[in-house]
Enzyme design. Structure first.
Site, PDB file in Angstrom:
ATOM      1  NE  ARG A 101      -3.862   0.591   1.900  1.00  0.00           N
ATOM      2  CZ  ARG A 101      -5.091   0.688   2.400  1.00  0.00           C
ATOM      3  NH1 ARG A 101      -5.336   1.480   3.433  1.00  0.00           N
ATOM      4  NH2 ARG A 101      -6.077  -0.010   1.879  1.00  0.00           N
ATOM      5  CG  HIS A 128      -8.396   0.220  -2.909  1.00  0.00           C
ATOM      6  ND1 HIS A 128      -7.628  -0.884  -2.592  1.00  0.00           N
ATOM      7  CD2 HIS A 128      -9.031   0.573  -1.757  1.00  0.00           C
ATOM      8  CE1 HIS A 128      -7.778  -1.169  -1.307  1.00  0.00           C
ATOM      9  NE2 HIS A 128      -8.617  -0.303  -0.786  1.00  0.00           N
ATOM     10  CD  GLN A 131     -12.860  -2.307  -0.758  1.00  0.00           C
ATOM     11  OE1 GLN A 131     -12.158  -2.229   0.227  1.00  0.00           O
ATOM     12  NE2 GLN A 131     -14.013  -2.967  -0.777  1.00  0.00           N
ATOM     13  CG  ASP A 224     -14.107   5.873  -0.996  1.00  0.00           C
ATOM     14  OD1 ASP A 224     -14.196   5.626   0.235  1.00  0.00           O
ATOM     15  OD2 ASP A 224     -13.028   5.844  -1.614  1.00  0.00           O
ATOM     16  CB  CYS A 264     -14.280   0.655  -0.134  1.00  0.00           C
ATOM     17  SG  CYS A 264     -13.604   2.314   0.013  1.00  0.00           S
ATOM     18  NE  ARG A 292      -9.979  -5.512   0.258  1.00  0.00           N
ATOM     19  CZ  ARG A 292      -9.303  -4.462   0.755  1.00  0.00           C
ATOM     20  NH1 ARG A 292      -9.969  -3.490   1.360  1.00  0.00           N
ATOM     21  NH2 ARG A 292      -7.996  -4.366   0.626  1.00  0.00           N
TER      22      ARG A 292
HETATM   23  N1   CP Z   1     -11.223  -0.253   2.286  1.00  0.00           N
HETATM   24  C1   CP Z   1      -9.966  -0.282   2.754  1.00  0.00           C
HETATM   25  O1   CP Z   1      -9.012  -0.468   2.003  1.00  0.00           O
HETATM   26  O2   CP Z   1      -9.866  -0.132   4.099  1.00  0.00           O
HETATM   27  P1   CP Z   1      -8.503   0.143   4.886  1.00  0.00           P
HETATM   28  O3   CP Z   1      -7.995   1.487   4.436  1.00  0.00           O
HETATM   29  O4   CP Z   1      -8.898   0.133   6.343  1.00  0.00           O
HETATM   30  O5   CP Z   1      -7.537  -0.957   4.552  1.00  0.00           O
END
Ligand code: CP
Length: 307
Positions: A101, A128, A131, A224, A264, A292
């Site tokens: 990430r 992303h 997700q 989002d 998400c 997930r």
């Molecule tokens: N949706 C998501 O990626 O959540 P986090 O940022 O908590 O990993």
């Protein structure tokens, strides 16, 4: 060939379906499939905070028989300026995959260029994809399939989530509508790519400025956070810009009678979505968060076994 998953269009329509089918099998029987038995280690590198991604990858890697090696931004040499290339060289000598990430997509491209093991995008400023793969699975699980369904995204259509929806849903053959204020329209390059992909799957991608019109008869509604990581300083401006784009009970009422809602997470009740919608009967949001786990286990297994 080492299989990397840096953006949604790194899976073809056939591959996307293979991963989702494997996820369904793994969800039915969580502990039987152990491609990481040894245990083999998977590096989880977090340059940004996370709850769901951290939990679902950690639990998933353990369930696949492996060891999740978590590397946070503070506490490793990346934070002191060691290069992505050198870090990746070290990780790929010892780990079976790298989940990362980060900020700029170029960091993932650099990691993939120096890795001998799969590199998976766990969120970047651009995409992303893990997700959205889970979102595809969640909707397919509910309706039987995503192909041919109408999906409306309200809010920041220039965001990483919106870009991933544009590509992944086009590959899945959905009809995607983006509804965003001026200044928050989809990335033109992503939009062009998504429309090209949709042409091959009988899907479509459209921009509709009026929220009332954008949700009309839609099967799936998604939004989002209006203020993503790193945008906290623009809070007041963004709240003003997105006024009128909140996902409310009244707006959900204009969608198809069977419509479902995605987010998400993390959510901000009272900003991009009301508490009534987030916690209401149309919400698949908690399934989405759980999925997930199953989808990322399938993705990792697929990358390791088909690579
Ligand atoms: N949706 C998501 O990626 O959540 P986090 O940022 O908590 O990993």
């Amino acid at each position: 060939m080492t299989r990397h998953f840096l953006r949604d269009d790194h899976l073809s329509a056939v591959q996307q379906r293979e991963v989702l089918e494997l996820a369904a099998k793994l969800k039915q029987n969580r502990f039987a499939h152990r491609p990481l038995a040894g245990p083999q280690s998977v590096a989880l590198v977090f340059d940004k905070p996370s709850t769901r991604t951290r939990v679902s990858f950690s639990v998933g890697i353990a369930e696949l028989g492996g060891f999740p090696l978590i590397m946070d931004a503070v506490g490793n040499q990346l934070a002191r300026g060691e290069s992505v290339a050198d870090t990746t060289r070290v990780l790929s000598r010892q780990c079976s995959a790298i989940v990362w990430r980060t900020f700029d997509q170029s960091r993932l491209i650099e990691a993939a260029a120096h890795s001998t093991v799969p590199v998976i995008n766990a969120l970047s400023d651009s995409f992303h994809p893990c997700q959205v793969l889970a979102d595809l699975f969640t909707v397919s699980e509910h309706f039987g399939e995503f192909s041919g369904r109408t999906f409306t995204f309200l809010g920041d259509a220039a965001s990483n989530m919106a870009s991933s929806y544009a590509l992944a849903l086009a590959i899945a053959g959905a009809h995607t509508r983006f509804c965003a204020p001026v200044g928050y329209q989809p990335d033109p390059a992503v939009l062009t790519q998504a429309r090209s992909l949709a042409a091959a799957t009988n899907g479509s991608v459209s921009l509709i400025s009026d929220p009332q019109e954008a949700v009309r008869n839609a099967d799936v509604l998604a939004t989002d956070s209006w203020i993503s990581m790193g945008q906290e300083g623009m809070r007041e401006q963004r709240l003003a810009d997105f006024a009128g784009y909140q996902l409310t009970t009244a707006l959900v009422g204009r969608a198809a009678p069977h419509a479902v809602v995605l987010h998400c997470l993390p959510a901000h009740r009272g900003e991009e979505i009301t508490a009534q919608v987030l916690d209401g009967p149309r919400s698949l949001i908690w399934n989405q968060a759980e999925n997930r786990l199953h989808v990322q286990k399938a993705l990792l297994s697929w990358a390791l076994e088909r690579g």
